[in-house]
Design an enzyme around this catalytic site. Structure first.
Site, short mmCIF file in Angstrom:
data_model
loop_
_atom_site.label_atom_id
_atom_site.label_comp_id
_atom_site.label_asym_id
_atom_site.label_seq_id
_atom_site.Cartn_x
_atom_site.Cartn_y
_atom_site.Cartn_z
N LYS A 90 74.19 6.59 72.90
CA LYS A 90 73.77 5.19 72.79
C LYS A 90 74.00 4.61 71.39
CE LYS A 90 71.61 5.39 76.92
NZ LYS A 90 70.19 5.23 77.13
N GLY B 189 63.30 3.27 75.18
CA GLY B 189 64.72 3.63 75.09
C GLY B 189 65.57 2.40 74.79
N GLY C 148 68.88 -2.61 80.75
CA GLY C 148 69.58 -1.91 81.84
C GLY C 148 68.67 -1.71 83.05
N GLY C 149 67.37 -1.58 82.78
CA GLY C 149 66.40 -1.39 83.86
C GLY C 149 65.71 -2.69 84.27
N GLU D 176 59.51 -5.95 77.78
CA GLU D 176 59.81 -5.07 76.64
C GLU D 176 59.86 -5.87 75.34
OE1 GLU D 176 62.39 -1.73 79.14
OE2 GLU D 176 63.46 -3.23 78.00
N ASP E 195 69.90 0.76 75.65
CA ASP E 195 71.23 0.98 76.24
C ASP E 195 72.27 1.17 75.14
OD1 ASP E 195 70.45 0.68 79.04
OD2 ASP E 195 69.88 -1.32 78.40
C1 5RP Z 1 65.02 -0.90 80.55
C2 5RP Z 1 65.64 -0.52 79.25
C3 5RP Z 1 65.86 0.94 78.98
O1 5RP Z 1 65.22 1.27 77.80
C4 5RP Z 1 67.33 1.21 78.85
O2 5RP Z 1 67.99 0.75 80.04
C5 5RP Z 1 67.62 2.70 78.65
O3 5RP Z 1 67.28 3.42 79.78
P1 5RP Z 1 67.40 5.00 79.88
O4 5RP Z 1 66.39 5.58 78.96
O5 5RP Z 1 67.12 5.29 81.33
O6 5RP Z 1 68.81 5.39 79.48
O7 5RP Z 1 65.95 -1.33 78.42
O8 5RP Z 1 64.98 -2.29 80.72
#
Ligand code: 5RP
Length: 225
Positions: A121, A82, A96-97, A103, A84
């Site tokens: 997004k 995914g 974000g995570g 990654e 942000d």
């Molecule tokens: C984690 C990320 C995620 O891909 C990003 O935060 C999007 O998260 P979600 O699919 O929960 O909206 O970069 O580090």
């Protein structure tokens, strides 16, 4: 459709890029979780997965998908994750995570990066979402000052230690006109481990989900499905 149903639709749609007998790179987050579920449905057709976080590893394990160490592979055919934010040039903000470092490493080893997001997004200019920067703890003040100098307002992400033992500064208020240049500038600050700008190695394909269906974007070209 709820936002989670839209995330599920793109997570499952990414299955079309999975080739049999390959090792698949897997991202982190609520959208990537749907992709992991989808991957579970073809687990006997793949060799395994390289995971970008402990959370994703646990989910993969539960589904019986073999985990592979990235150091054991030269190249991955596919990485699915995914984001942000993503722009039409396929540059992204991620982290974000807080899994941005793993990654970015996996993305660098993948031939094809498929980004799965809901339509909220997709932006013309990156920067509305605070840009995550993973930083060695002793460099926190230095990096924060440099992020101010570059035009942002950094905020310490309270209570978060990354899987690499580092902290996260979220850089607010950036207007990211040139993502490739900014990525290099932030990478050059001593103490920065990873910046969550994925511009030099952006996505190759983005699946953008909405209640109207899924758009497949490759750079500036949009194909409706
Ligand atoms: C984690 C990320 C995620 O891909 C990003 O935060 C999007 O998260 P979600 O699919 O929960 O909206 O970069 O580090």
């Amino acid at each position: 459709m709820t936002q989670d149903e839209i995330k599920k639709s793109v997570g499952w749609a990414a299955l079309q890029y999975v080739q049999t007998s390959t090792i698949v790179g897997v991202g982190t987050g609520s959208t990537a979780n749907h992709f992991i579920d989808a991957l579970g449905s073809v687990k006997h057709q793949i060799k395994g997965a390289v995971s970008s976080s402990k959370v994703s590893s646990m989910k993969l394990k539960k589904l019986g998908i073999p985990l592979v160490d990235l150091n054991a592979v030269d190249m991955l055919d596919l990485y699915v994750d995914g984001a942000d934010e993503i722009n039409p040039y396929m540059h992204m903000i991620k982290g974000g995570g807080a899994a941005l470092t793993h990654e970015k490493i996996i993305a660098a080893v993948a031939r094809k990066f498929v980004c799965i997001v809901d339509a909220s997004k997709l932006v013309d200019m990156l920067g509305n979402f605070p840009l995550p920067v993973e930083v060695v703890p002793t460099a926190r003040s230095l990096v924060a000052r440099e992020l101010v100098r570059l035009g942002s307002i950094p905020k310490y992400r309270q209570g978060i230690i990354t899987e690499n033992g580092n902290i996260i500064l979220d850089a607010h208020n950036f207007k990211i006109v040139n993502p490739i240049e900014l990525e290099a500038q932030i990478n050059n600050i001593p103490g920065v481990v990873t910046v969550g700008l994925f511009a030099r190695r952006g996505a190759d394909i983005a699946l953008i989900g909405s209640e109207h269906g899924i758009k497949i974007i490759q750079k500036k070209c949009v194909i409706n499905t």
